[in-house]
Motif scaffolding. Structure first.
Motif, PDB file in Angstrom:
ATOM      1  N   GLU A   1       0.826  -1.212   0.000  1.00  0.00           N
ATOM      2  CA  GLU A   1       0.000   0.000   0.000  1.00  0.00           C
ATOM      3  C   GLU A   1       0.859   1.259   0.000  1.00  0.00           C
ATOM      4  O   GLU A   1       0.514   2.253  -0.628  1.00  0.00           O
ATOM      5  N   ARG A   2       1.984   1.225   0.677  1.00  0.00           N
ATOM      6  CA  ARG A   2       2.859   2.396   0.774  1.00  0.00           C
ATOM      7  C   ARG A   2       3.660   2.631  -0.511  1.00  0.00           C
ATOM      8  O   ARG A   2       4.192   3.708  -0.725  1.00  0.00           O
ATOM      9  N   LEU A   3       3.766   1.607  -1.365  1.00  0.00           N
ATOM     10  CA  LEU A   3       4.570   1.716  -2.580  1.00  0.00           C
ATOM     11  C   LEU A   3       3.730   1.937  -3.838  1.00  0.00           C
ATOM     12  O   LEU A   3       4.253   1.884  -4.946  1.00  0.00           O
ATOM     13  N   VAL A   4       2.437   2.200  -3.668  1.00  0.00           N
ATOM     14  CA  VAL A   4       1.544   2.369  -4.817  1.00  0.00           C
ATOM     15  C   VAL A   4       2.035   3.458  -5.766  1.00  0.00           C
ATOM     16  O   VAL A   4       1.957   3.311  -6.980  1.00  0.00           O
ATOM     17  N   GLY A   5       2.586   4.535  -5.240  1.00  0.00           N
ATOM     18  CA  GLY A   5       3.031   5.657  -6.069  1.00  0.00           C
ATOM     19  C   GLY A   5       4.087   5.301  -7.097  1.00  0.00           C
ATOM     20  O   GLY A   5       4.188   5.941  -8.145  1.00  0.00           O
ATOM     21  N   ILE A   6       4.877   4.271  -6.825  1.00  0.00           N
ATOM     22  CA  ILE A   6       5.913   3.853  -7.780  1.00  0.00           C
ATOM     23  C   ILE A   6       5.580   2.501  -8.403  1.00  0.00           C
ATOM     24  O   ILE A   6       6.421   1.889  -9.057  1.00  0.00           O
ATOM     25  N   GLY A   7       4.337   2.053  -8.196  1.00  0.00           N
ATOM     26  CA  GLY A   7       3.960   0.747  -8.727  1.00  0.00           C
ATOM     27  C   GLY A   7       4.799  -0.346  -8.096  1.00  0.00           C
ATOM     28  O   GLY A   7       5.099  -1.354  -8.719  1.00  0.00           O
ATOM     29  N   GLY A   8       5.199  -0.136  -6.849  1.00  0.00           N
ATOM     30  CA  GLY A   8       6.102  -1.052  -6.170  1.00  0.00           C
ATOM     31  C   GLY A   8       5.473  -2.396  -5.857  1.00  0.00           C
ATOM     32  O   GLY A   8       4.329  -2.475  -5.461  1.00  0.00           O
ATOM     33  N   VAL A   9       6.251  -3.445  -6.051  1.00  0.00           N
ATOM     34  CA  VAL A   9       5.806  -4.793  -5.745  1.00  0.00           C
ATOM     35  C   VAL A   9       6.848  -5.438  -4.822  1.00  0.00           C
ATOM     36  O   VAL A   9       7.944  -5.763  -5.267  1.00  0.00           O
ATOM     37  N   PRO A  10       6.508  -5.613  -3.529  1.00  0.00           N
ATOM     38  CA  PRO A  10       7.440  -6.254  -2.613  1.00  0.00           C
ATOM     39  C   PRO A  10       7.304  -7.778  -2.663  1.00  0.00           C
ATOM     40  O   PRO A  10       6.197  -8.299  -2.744  1.00  0.00           O
ATOM     41  N   THR A  11       8.411  -8.486  -2.626  1.00  0.00           N
ATOM     42  CA  THR A  11       8.411  -9.941  -2.577  1.00  0.00           C
ATOM     43  C   THR A  11       9.548 -10.396  -1.662  1.00  0.00           C
ATOM     44  O   THR A  11      10.475  -9.645  -1.392  1.00  0.00           O
ATOM     45  N   VAL A  12       9.458 -11.626  -1.203  1.00  0.00           N
ATOM     46  CA  VAL A  12      10.517 -12.211  -0.386  1.00  0.00           C
ATOM     47  C   VAL A  12      10.853 -13.577  -0.992  1.00  0.00           C
ATOM     48  O   VAL A  12      10.579 -14.609  -0.411  1.00  0.00           O
ATOM     49  N   PRO A  13      11.460 -13.586  -2.193  1.00  0.00           N
ATOM     50  CA  PRO A  13      11.672 -14.851  -2.898  1.00  0.00           C
ATOM     51  C   PRO A  13      12.794 -15.723  -2.352  1.00  0.00           C
ATOM     52  O   PRO A  13      12.712 -16.932  -2.409  1.00  0.00           O
ATOM     53  N   ALA A  14      13.843 -15.141  -1.816  1.00  0.00           N
ATOM     54  CA  ALA A  14      15.004 -15.930  -1.384  1.00  0.00           C
ATOM     55  C   ALA A  14      15.395 -15.577   0.039  1.00  0.00           C
ATOM     56  O   ALA A  14      16.562 -15.586   0.392  1.00  0.00           O
ATOM     57  N   GLY A  15      14.400 -15.228   0.857  1.00  0.00           N
ATOM     58  CA  GLY A  15      14.686 -14.898   2.242  1.00  0.00           C
ATOM     59  C   GLY A  15      15.088 -13.460   2.491  1.00  0.00           C
ATOM     60  O   GLY A  15      15.398 -13.102   3.607  1.00  0.00           O
ATOM     61  N   VAL A  16      15.106 -12.633   1.463  1.00  0.00           N
ATOM     62  CA  VAL A  16      15.370 -11.203   1.636  1.00  0.00           C
ATOM     63  C   VAL A  16      14.302 -10.424   0.881  1.00  0.00           C
ATOM     64  O   VAL A  16      13.791 -10.877  -0.130  1.00  0.00           O
ATOM     65  N   LEU A  17      13.961  -9.242   1.412  1.00  0.00           N
ATOM     66  CA  LEU A  17      12.936  -8.420   0.779  1.00  0.00           C
ATOM     67  C   LEU A  17      13.466  -7.812  -0.509  1.00  0.00           C
ATOM     68  O   LEU A  17      14.528  -7.205  -0.531  1.00  0.00           O
ATOM     69  N   GLU A  18      12.721  -7.993  -1.602  1.00  0.00           N
ATOM     70  CA  GLU A  18      13.016  -7.340  -2.874  1.00  0.00           C
ATOM     71  C   GLU A  18      11.827  -6.477  -3.251  1.00  0.00           C
ATOM     72  O   GLU A  18      10.684  -6.853  -3.003  1.00  0.00           O
ATOM     73  N   VAL A  19      12.096  -5.330  -3.841  1.00  0.00           N
ATOM     74  CA  VAL A  19      11.038  -4.433  -4.294  1.00  0.00           C
ATOM     75  C   VAL A  19      11.322  -4.025  -5.720  1.00  0.00           C
ATOM     76  O   VAL A  19      12.433  -3.592  -6.045  1.00  0.00           O
ATOM     77  N   THR A  20      10.324  -4.191  -6.583  1.00  0.00           N
ATOM     78  CA  THR A  20      10.412  -3.732  -7.962  1.00  0.00           C
ATOM     79  C   THR A  20       9.487  -2.539  -8.105  1.00  0.00           C
ATOM     80  O   THR A  20       8.323  -2.613  -7.714  1.00  0.00           O
ATOM     81  N   GLY A  21      10.001  -1.438  -8.643  1.00  0.00           N
ATOM     82  CA  GLY A  21       9.201  -0.244  -8.842  1.00  0.00           C
ATOM     83  C   GLY A  21       9.520   0.393 -10.179  1.00  0.00           C
ATOM     84  O   GLY A  21      10.544   0.097 -10.788  1.00  0.00           O
ATOM     85  N   THR A  22       8.633   1.257 -10.641  1.00  0.00           N
ATOM     86  CA  THR A  22       8.809   1.936 -11.917  1.00  0.00           C
ATOM     87  C   THR A  22       8.641   3.439 -11.699  1.00  0.00           C
ATOM     88  O   THR A  22       7.736   3.855 -10.986  1.00  0.00           O
ATOM     89  N   THR A  23       9.521   4.221 -12.309  1.00  0.00           N
ATOM     90  CA  THR A  23       9.438   5.667 -12.179  1.00  0.00           C
ATOM     91  C   THR A  23      10.015   6.326 -13.424  1.00  0.00           C
ATOM     92  O   THR A  23      10.769   5.701 -14.164  1.00  0.00           O
ATOM     93  N   GLU A  24       9.648   7.579 -13.645  1.00  0.00           N
ATOM     94  CA  GLU A  24      10.248   8.360 -14.725  1.00  0.00           C
ATOM     95  C   GLU A  24      11.402   9.161 -14.137  1.00  0.00           C
ATOM     96  O   GLU A  24      11.284   9.736 -13.057  1.00  0.00           O
ATOM     97  N   ALA A  25      12.510   9.166 -14.862  1.00  0.00           N
ATOM     98  CA  ALA A  25      13.708   9.855 -14.382  1.00  0.00           C
ATOM     99  C   ALA A  25      14.606  10.186 -15.566  1.00  0.00           C
ATOM    100  O   ALA A  25      14.471   9.589 -16.641  1.00  0.00           O
ATOM    101  N   PRO A  26      15.545  11.113 -15.374  1.00  0.00           N
ATOM    102  CA  PRO A  26      16.454  11.465 -16.455  1.00  0.00           C
ATOM    103  C   PRO A  26      17.454  10.351 -16.782  1.00  0.00           C
ATOM    104  O   PRO A  26      17.949  10.266 -17.900  1.00  0.00           O
ATOM    105  N   ASP A  27      17.766   9.502 -15.784  1.00  0.00           N
ATOM    106  CA  ASP A  27      18.694   8.387 -16.025  1.00  0.00           C
ATOM    107  C   ASP A  27      18.460   7.302 -14.974  1.00  0.00           C
ATOM    108  O   ASP A  27      17.690   7.481 -14.033  1.00  0.00           O
ATOM    109  N   ALA A  28      19.138   6.163 -15.146  1.00  0.00           N
ATOM    110  CA  ALA A  28      18.944   5.023 -14.244  1.00  0.00           C
ATOM    111  C   ALA A  28      19.354   5.353 -12.816  1.00  0.00           C
ATOM    112  O   ALA A  28      18.706   4.923 -11.858  1.00  0.00           O
ATOM    113  N   ARG A  29      20.403   6.114 -12.653  1.00  0.00           N
ATOM    114  CA  ARG A  29      20.872   6.469 -11.305  1.00  0.00           C
ATOM    115  C   ARG A  29      19.802   7.256 -10.551  1.00  0.00           C
ATOM    116  O   ARG A  29      19.539   7.000  -9.376  1.00  0.00           O
TER     117      ARG A  29
END
Length: 91
Positions: free
Chosen positions: A25-53
């Motif tokens: 719910e807190r990551l909705v703004g970036i389309g964030g998807v939290p998962t715990v696939p290998a015992g650690v939290l991973e988050v995938t999100g999407t945003t517009e930016a001038p570069d990857a950094r």
């Protein structure tokens, strides 16, 4: 500016289903998807930016604020980012 998809891997090893739902719910703004696939939290999100950094910084900032608000601070231990190519640009 381009659209980037960012994957952040954290050192947070425990987050129950309620914690994942709260974080989602807190990551909705970036389309964030939290998962715990290998015992650690991973988050995938999407945003517009001038570069990857800048995209990594934005998604990381949102994740940090969300986890701090949940009293679950953590460190990012892995990052992957790439530009999202629009289907019309693929030929």
């Amino acid at each position: 500016m381009a659209k980037y998809r960012v994957l952040l891997m954290t050192d947070l090893t425990r987050l129950d289903e309620d914690g994942l739902a709260d974080l989602y719910e807190r990551l909705v703004g970036i389309g964030g998807v939290p998962t715990v696939p290998a015992g650690v939290l991973e988050v995938t999100g999407t945003t517009e930016a001038p570069d990857a950094r800048a995209a990594v910084a934005e998604v990381g900032r949102v994740l940090e604020h969300a986890l701090t608000a949940m009293n679950r601070p953590c460190r990012v231990i892995g990052v992957q980012a790439g530009e999202v190519i629009a289907p019309s640009a693929v030929g």
